[in-house]
Design a protein around this motif. Structure first.
Motif, short mmCIF file in Angstrom:
data_model
loop_
_atom_site.label_atom_id
_atom_site.label_comp_id
_atom_site.label_asym_id
_atom_site.label_seq_id
_atom_site.Cartn_x
_atom_site.Cartn_y
_atom_site.Cartn_z
N UNK A 144 24.09 36.25 12.59
CA UNK A 144 22.34 36.41 14.00
C UNK A 144 23.19 34.93 14.53
N UNK A 145 22.76 34.12 14.61
CA UNK A 145 23.63 32.39 15.04
C UNK A 145 22.58 32.24 15.28
N UNK A 146 21.84 30.44 14.59
CA UNK A 146 21.23 29.74 15.63
C UNK A 146 19.71 29.80 16.03
N UNK A 147 20.21 30.36 17.76
CA UNK A 147 19.39 30.13 18.61
C UNK A 147 19.40 31.66 18.94
N UNK A 148 19.98 32.50 18.67
CA UNK A 148 19.67 33.48 18.36
C UNK A 148 17.66 34.07 17.60
N UNK A 149 18.35 33.28 16.00
CA UNK A 149 17.80 33.98 15.19
C UNK A 149 16.21 33.24 16.54
N UNK A 150 16.13 31.94 16.68
CA UNK A 150 15.21 31.09 16.60
C UNK A 150 14.63 31.92 17.71
N UNK A 151 15.11 32.66 19.16
CA UNK A 151 14.68 32.85 20.29
C UNK A 151 13.76 34.51 19.65
N UNK A 152 14.43 34.52 18.71
CA UNK A 152 13.81 36.32 17.64
C UNK A 152 12.19 35.55 17.69
N UNK A 153 12.46 34.98 16.77
CA UNK A 153 10.93 34.20 16.64
C UNK A 153 10.31 34.12 17.48
N UNK A 154 10.82 32.98 18.42
CA UNK A 154 9.99 32.85 19.52
C UNK A 154 8.93 33.65 20.05
N UNK A 155 9.73 34.83 20.48
CA UNK A 155 9.33 36.30 21.44
C UNK A 155 8.63 36.49 20.38
N UNK A 156 8.65 36.68 18.75
CA UNK A 156 7.88 37.23 17.70
C UNK A 156 6.32 36.31 18.62
N UNK A 157 6.38 35.72 18.02
CA UNK A 157 5.23 34.72 17.89
C UNK A 157 4.02 34.64 19.35
N UNK A 158 5.10 34.82 20.71
CA UNK A 158 4.47 34.52 21.75
C UNK A 158 3.87 36.58 21.76
N UNK A 159 4.37 37.19 20.49
CA UNK A 159 3.81 38.36 21.87
C UNK A 159 2.79 38.71 20.98
N UNK A 160 2.61 37.97 19.32
CA UNK A 160 1.35 38.17 18.29
C UNK A 160 0.14 37.80 18.74
N UNK A 161 0.92 35.91 19.54
CA UNK A 161 -0.47 35.36 20.21
C UNK A 161 -1.20 35.98 21.47
N UNK A 162 -0.35 36.78 21.81
CA UNK A 162 -1.02 37.59 23.15
C UNK A 162 -1.51 38.92 22.83
N UNK A 163 -1.24 39.10 21.99
CA UNK A 163 -1.76 40.11 21.26
C UNK A 163 -3.33 39.78 20.68
N UNK A 164 -3.43 39.02 20.36
CA UNK A 164 -4.46 38.73 19.31
C UNK A 164 -5.32 37.89 20.46
N UNK A 165 -4.88 37.60 21.08
CA UNK A 165 -6.31 36.86 22.31
C UNK A 165 -5.99 37.65 23.38
N UNK A 166 -5.96 39.22 23.81
CA UNK A 166 -5.91 40.27 24.63
C UNK A 166 -5.85 40.02 25.32
N UNK A 167 -4.03 39.14 25.50
CA UNK A 167 -3.57 38.41 26.89
C UNK A 167 -4.28 37.43 27.52
N UNK A 168 -4.98 36.29 26.80
CA UNK A 168 -5.55 35.32 27.42
C UNK A 168 -4.33 34.28 27.50
N UNK A 169 -4.07 34.17 28.08
CA UNK A 169 -3.05 33.26 27.91
C UNK A 169 -3.62 31.23 27.72
N UNK A 170 -4.84 31.23 27.99
CA UNK A 170 -5.01 29.82 27.63
C UNK A 170 -4.79 29.23 26.57
N UNK A 171 -5.57 30.73 25.29
CA UNK A 171 -5.97 30.93 24.20
C UNK A 171 -4.75 30.79 23.53
N UNK A 172 -4.30 31.93 23.83
CA UNK A 172 -2.91 31.53 23.20
C UNK A 172 -1.94 30.31 22.65
#
Ligand SMILES: Nc1ncnc2c1ncn2[C@@H]1O[C@H](COP(=O)(O)OP(=O)(O)OP(=O)(O)O)[C@@H](O)[C@H]1O
Ligand SMILES: [Mg+2]
Length: 447
Positions: free
Chosen positions: A398-426
Motif C-alpha cells: 500500500x505504500x509507507x504513508x498510506x499504511x501510516x495514515x491507516x494506523x493513525x486513523x485507527x489509533x485516533x478512533x480507538x482512543x476516542x471510543x475509549x474516552x467516549x469522545x473526550x479529546x483531551x483525554x484521548x
C-alpha cells in the motif's frame, strides 16, 4: 464408647483415689505409675484426656508432656502439681497442657476442668475436620463469584488433593499464579515446599542447572554442587510458570522427569528420584505451540492432565464491581467511587485483565480528590481493545504513508471510543499534544 482418662501418677494412694472418683463419674480409667508406661499407654490406647503428675520417678512430667505433644497423643492434658506458682505449671500450659491443678486436689474443681477440657477437645476436632475439607478457595485472595469463577473453584478443590499435573491457562493478568498458589495451599502437600520457576525469565543457558541442579565441576563455573529446583520441591509442589517458553532442548528432560519421576543433575549420572507435584501455567495457546512445532506434543499431553482455564475479565464483567470494591478496601484512607466512574470501568475491555484493573484502581485511589473517585481518575491503558478489527490488515504494497495514515486513523478512533469522545483525554492516552490531535482529526474528517 466411654470417654477414657489416663492417669499418670506415681503415688499409689493418690492414683487410687483419683480413679475411684473418675470411675464414679462414668469415665473409663487407664493407670500408669511411671512416665514411660504412661507414654506407651497414651500411644496404644488413645485416651481422650490425660491427668499428668509433674513429678515422676523416671522422667519429669514436662518431658512426658513434650513427647505427648510431639505426636504420642492428641488427648487433652491436665497437669497436677504440688506448687501452684511453680514455673513448671506455667511451662506446662506453654507446652500444650489444657490447664493445671494444684495438690491437694479439689474434686469438684478437677471434674469441672475435665469436662471443659473434653468439650474443648471435641471442638478442636471439629475445627480440624473442617480444615481438612477444602473450603471455598475464593476466600484465599481469589476474588469473583461469577459462574466461570465458580467452575474454577470447583476444579481447584477437585485437583488439590490429587497429585495430578495441572496446566493453568488464561490471558495475562487473569490470576494464574494465584490459582497455582491456591492449588498448593489446599493440597495435602501444603506442608511441603512450593517452588516457583519462571521459564521465560531465566536465561536459556542457566535454566537447565536451575531446574535440575549440577555436580561440582559439571561446567567451568560449577565450583560446588548445586541442588536444582526439582529436588528443592521434593515432597511439595513445583510451579513452572510460562511453560510455553521452555526451550526445546529442555523439553525432553522435563518429559523424562515427569514420566520417570527421576532427574539427573548436570554432570552427574545417577538418577535421583523426585516426589514432586507439577503445576504449569502459560498465557500462550500451548496447543498452537505444538502445532507450530515449538512445543513437544508428548510433553503437552503430560502437562495437560487437568486444565484450568481462567476466564478473561471481559467475559466475567459481573465480577468487576466486587473486584473494585475489594481493591478499594485495600486503601489506607477511605475511598469511594462515583457511579459514572464505575460505569467507565465496566465498559472497558480490560486486555490486561485483573492486573490491569488492580493497577488502574491503585492509580485512581492516588488521584481521587477528597477520597472520591471520579471518571477522570480512571486512567485506562492506551492499548486498543483486543477486538480482531483492532489490528487492521497491513500490507507494505500500500505504500509507507498510506499504511501510516491507516494506523493513525485507527489509533485516533480507538482512543476516542475509549474516552467516549473526550479529546483531551484521548490525546493524553495517546501521548500526543492536543493540538496535534485536533489537526489529525481534521485531516481524517473525524468529528
Ligand atoms: N481473581 C482475582 N482476584 C483477585 N486478584 C486477582 C485475581 N486475578 C488476578 N488477580 C491479581 O492480578 C495480578 C495478576 O495476577 P497473576 O500474577 O496471578 O496473573 P497471571 O495470570 O499469572 O498473569 P501473567 O500471565 O501476566 O503472568 C495479581 O496482583 C493478582 O493478585
Ligand atoms: Mg503469571
Amino acid at each position: 464408647m466411654k470417654t477414657r482418662i489416663l492417669i499418670i501418677e506415681d503415688e499409689r494412694t493418690a492414683l487410687h483415689a483419683l480413679s475411684l472418683l473418675l470411675e464414679d463419674e462414668g469415665y473409663g480409667i487407664l493407670k500408669a505409675e511411671r512416665g514411660e508406661d504412661g507414654l506407651r499407654l497414651a500411644l496404644q490406647q488413645e485416651p481422650d484426656l490425660i491427668l499428668l503428675d509433674i513429678r515422676l520417678p523416671d522422667v519429669d512430667g514436662i518431658t512426658v508432656l513434650q513427647r505427648l505433644r510431639a505426636g504420642y497423643s492428641d488427648a487433652a492434658v491436665i497437669v497436677m502439681t504440688a506448687e501452684t506458682t511453680s514455673a513448671n505449671a506455667i511451662r506446662a500450659t506453654q507446652y500444650g497442657a489444657f490447664d493445671y491443678v494444684s495438690k491437694p486436689i479439689n474434686d469438684e474443681h478437677l471434674l469441672l476442668l475435665i469436662r471443659r477440657a473434653l468439650e474443648y477437645r471435641a471442638l478442636e476436632k471439629t475445627v480440624r475436620q473442617f480444615r481438612q475439607t477444602p473450603p471455598n478457595p475464593s476466600i484465599r485472595g481469589i476474588i469473583g463469584h461469577s459462574p466461570a469463577m465458580q467452575e474454577v473453584y470447583k476444579l481447584i478443590g477437585r485437583v488439590a488433593n490429587s497429585n495430578a499435573t495441572v496446566l493453568i491457562t488464561g490471558e495475562s493478568g487473569t490470576g494464574k499464579e494465584l490459582v497455582a498458589n491456591a492449588i498448593y495451599e489446599f493440597s495435602s502437600r501444603c506442608h511441603g515446599p512450593f517452588v516457583k520457576v519462571n521459564c521465560a525469565a531465566i536465561p536459556e543457558n542457566l535454566l537447565e542447572a536451575e531446574l535440575f541442579g549440577h555436580e561440582k565441576g559439571a561446567f567451568t563455573n560449577a565450583l560446588s554442587r548445586r541442588v536444582g529446583r526439582f529436588e528443592q520441591a521434593t515432597g511439595g509442589t513445583l510451579f513452572l510458570d510460562e511453560i510455553a517458553d521452555l526451550v526445546p532442548s529442555l523439553q525432553p528432560k522435563l518429559l523424562r522427569a515427569i514420566q520417570e519421576r527421576t532427574i539427573e543433575r548436570l554432570g552427574g549420572n545417577t538418577p535421583i528420584s523426585v516426589d514432586v507435584r507439577l503445576v504449569a501455567a502459560t498465557a500462550r495457546d500451548l496447543a498452537e505451540c505444538v502445532a507450530r512445532g515449538q512445543f513437544r506434543e508428548d510433553l503437552f499431553y503430560r502437562l495437560n492432565v487437568v486444565t484450568i482455564s481462567l476466564p478473561a475479565l471481559r467475559d466475567r464483567r459481573e465480577d468487576i464491581p466486587l473486584l473494585v470494591q475489594r481493591f478499594l478496601a485495600r486503601s489506607e484512607r477511605p475511598v469511594d467511587i462515583r457511579p459514572d466512574a464505575l460505569d467507565r470501568i465496566m465498559r472497558h475491555s480490560w486486555p490486561g485483565n485483573v492486573r490491569e484493573l488492580e493497577n488502574t484502581i491503585t492509580r485512581a485511589i492516588v488521584l481521587a480528590p477528597g477520597g472520591l473517585i471520579t471518571p477522570d481518575c480512571i486512567q485506562l491503558s492506551g492499548r486498543a481493545p483486543s477486538r480482531p478489527e483492532a489490528s487492521p490488515h497491513l500490507s507494505h504494497r500500500e505504500g509507507f504513508w498510506n499504511v501510516i495514515r491507516r494506523v493513525e486513523e485507527r489509533l485516533l478512533r480507538d482512543a476516542l471510543e475509549e474516552t467516549r469522545g473526550n479529546k483531551a483525554e484521548a490525546a493524553r492516552i495517546l501521548g500526543i499534544q492536543r493540538r496535534l490531535l485536533y489537526e489529525k482529526l481534521n485531516e481524517f474528517g473525524i468529528g
